[in-house]
Design an enzyme around this catalytic site. Sequence first.
Site, PDB file in Angstrom:
ATOM      1  N   HIS A 286       0.855  -1.187   0.000  1.00  0.00           N
ATOM      2  CA  HIS A 286       0.000   0.000   0.000  1.00  0.00           C
ATOM      3  C   HIS A 286       0.893   1.240   0.000  1.00  0.00           C
ATOM      4  O   HIS A 286       1.195   1.824   1.045  1.00  0.00           O
ATOM      5  CB  HIS A 286      -0.937   0.017   1.208  1.00  0.00           C
TER       6      HIS A 286
ATOM      7  N   HIS B  85       1.536   4.816  -2.611  1.00  0.00           N
ATOM      8  CA  HIS B  85       1.071   5.590  -3.762  1.00  0.00           C
ATOM      9  C   HIS B  85       2.268   6.143  -4.514  1.00  0.00           C
ATOM     10  O   HIS B  85       3.142   6.792  -3.929  1.00  0.00           O
ATOM     11  CB  HIS B  85       0.152   6.720  -3.302  1.00  0.00           C
TER      12      HIS B  85
ATOM     13  N   ARG C 172       4.208  15.150 -16.479  1.00  0.00           N
ATOM     14  CA  ARG C 172       3.566  15.564 -17.720  1.00  0.00           C
ATOM     15  C   ARG C 172       3.914  14.688 -18.919  1.00  0.00           C
ATOM     16  O   ARG C 172       3.119  14.566 -19.848  1.00  0.00           O
ATOM     17  CB  ARG C 172       3.935  17.015 -18.039  1.00  0.00           C
TER      18      ARG C 172
ATOM     19  N   ASP D 175      -6.260   3.594  -9.592  1.00  0.00           N
ATOM     20  CA  ASP D 175      -7.438   3.851  -8.765  1.00  0.00           C
ATOM     21  C   ASP D 175      -8.091   5.181  -9.115  1.00  0.00           C
ATOM     22  O   ASP D 175      -7.601   5.934  -9.957  1.00  0.00           O
ATOM     23  CB  ASP D 175      -7.094   3.758  -7.272  1.00  0.00           C
TER      24      ASP D 175
ATOM     25  N   GLY E 163     -10.041   8.313  -2.208  1.00  0.00           N
ATOM     26  CA  GLY E 163     -10.833   9.509  -2.000  1.00  0.00           C
ATOM     27  C   GLY E 163     -11.524   9.519  -0.648  1.00  0.00           C
ATOM     28  O   GLY E 163     -11.262   8.694   0.227  1.00  0.00           O
TER      29      GLY E 163
ATOM     30  N   HIS F 277      -9.560   1.098  -0.835  1.00  0.00           N
ATOM     31  CA  HIS F 277      -9.349   1.704   0.474  1.00  0.00           C
ATOM     32  C   HIS F 277     -10.686   1.659   1.222  1.00  0.00           C
ATOM     33  O   HIS F 277     -11.744   1.884   0.628  1.00  0.00           O
ATOM     34  CB  HIS F 277      -8.955   3.173   0.348  1.00  0.00           C
TER      35      HIS F 277
ATOM     36  N   GLU G  89     -10.632   3.754   7.120  1.00  0.00           N
ATOM     37  CA  GLU G  89      -9.515   4.453   7.768  1.00  0.00           C
ATOM     38  C   GLU G  89     -10.025   5.541   8.705  1.00  0.00           C
ATOM     39  O   GLU G  89      -9.597   5.623   9.858  1.00  0.00           O
ATOM     40  CB  GLU G  89      -8.592   5.083   6.733  1.00  0.00           C
TER      41      GLU G  89
ATOM     42  N   ASP H 293       2.080   4.115   2.569  1.00  0.00           N
ATOM     43  CA  ASP H 293       1.080   5.013   2.013  1.00  0.00           C
ATOM     44  C   ASP H 293       1.733   6.111   1.158  1.00  0.00           C
ATOM     45  O   ASP H 293       1.842   5.961  -0.050  1.00  0.00           O
ATOM     46  CB  ASP H 293       0.205   5.591   3.121  1.00  0.00           C
TER      47      ASP H 293
END
Length: 368
Positions: free
Chosen positions: A48, A50, A103, A170, A202, A227, A230, A308
């Site tokens: 987990h 990002h 980008r 996600d 989100g 997710h 939490e 995370d």
Amino acid sequence: MRAFRGAGATHSVRCMDSDTPAPDPAPDPGAAPGADAFIRALPKVELHVHLEGSMQPETLFALARKHRVDGIPATLADLRSWYTFRDFPHFVEVYLASVQVLREESDFALLTADVAERLAAQRVRYAEVHVSLYGHLMRGIPAHVVWAGLEHGRRAAERDHGIRLRWIPDFPGDYGLDAAESTLDSVLAARPDSVLGFGVGGMEVDLTPFAGVFGRAVADGLHSLPHAGESTTADQVWSAVRALRAERIGHGIRSVADPRLMAHLRETQLPVDVSITSNLRTRSVARAAEHPLPHMLAAGLLVTLNTDDPPMFGTDLTNEYRTAHRLGLDLGALAQLARNGVAASFLDARGKREITAEIDAVLAAHTT
């Protein structure tokens, strides 16, 4: 998690009210010398984390200069100081700036290579990495540009560092069904073989409306990796289990409030991916001593340990193991956490056997 807009972009990060006091600092990362040597030597997996939340100041600085992005400190020293977590609005500011510099294909490749190198340096053998694909699509970055860059970085990391990476695209649940559908459509249209799952983050919302989207994802061979639970209630975890057929729960710490859910998680061994420092930084848990990780393990849950958004929360996976040690886990329990990560992953059977054998060998070397 909160989805928010900035500079024409859409992103998702965790939220606490702007007037909420800053969280207690993360636990002292120090550990007894023997334990610290064990933790540093321990083979690990990360389930987990990002990608965008793993950007280091140096990478942000290089890409900001490349694209002449405004609003970012002009020197690396100033940027490192700015990058240090102060409060949640500051975290949002840094996160938005970080994503804006991604980008081109080469930008995603650079970020992937840097993240992989830092993971490998901590003896992370395998990682399943969340990618905020919806946020890039909404900025006008085509999915094929994202995947091309990620794959270039992934292949280089495997060649140069021996670490294996897999992707979990996600979307932010609070952006509704259209966001879910458009993200999945992009994934199914042209995904590399290294994409293994589909996720939702989100703000925590009822996940039932996404049952059909996740049904499509699962039918096409993707794992359901949402997710849930939490910052709200255990009901969110039930929603992930029942509506989305979750195969792992991201965070899931509110499960401890529901004995029936705890029994279900124990009996099914449905993995729960926990990130201690993240929970403290976002005030999902007020103090380290109150973190439910030890209770979840004692109750027989299959818990994994993760980071995370590591640099933005001032941590890394090695530090998370040190923190778990300070919460009372001995070397055997830390090794079991590492084994749990292997078991909960979607790594092939041979890879699981190899990493588990490494974990056992390191434990034996440090306890005999």
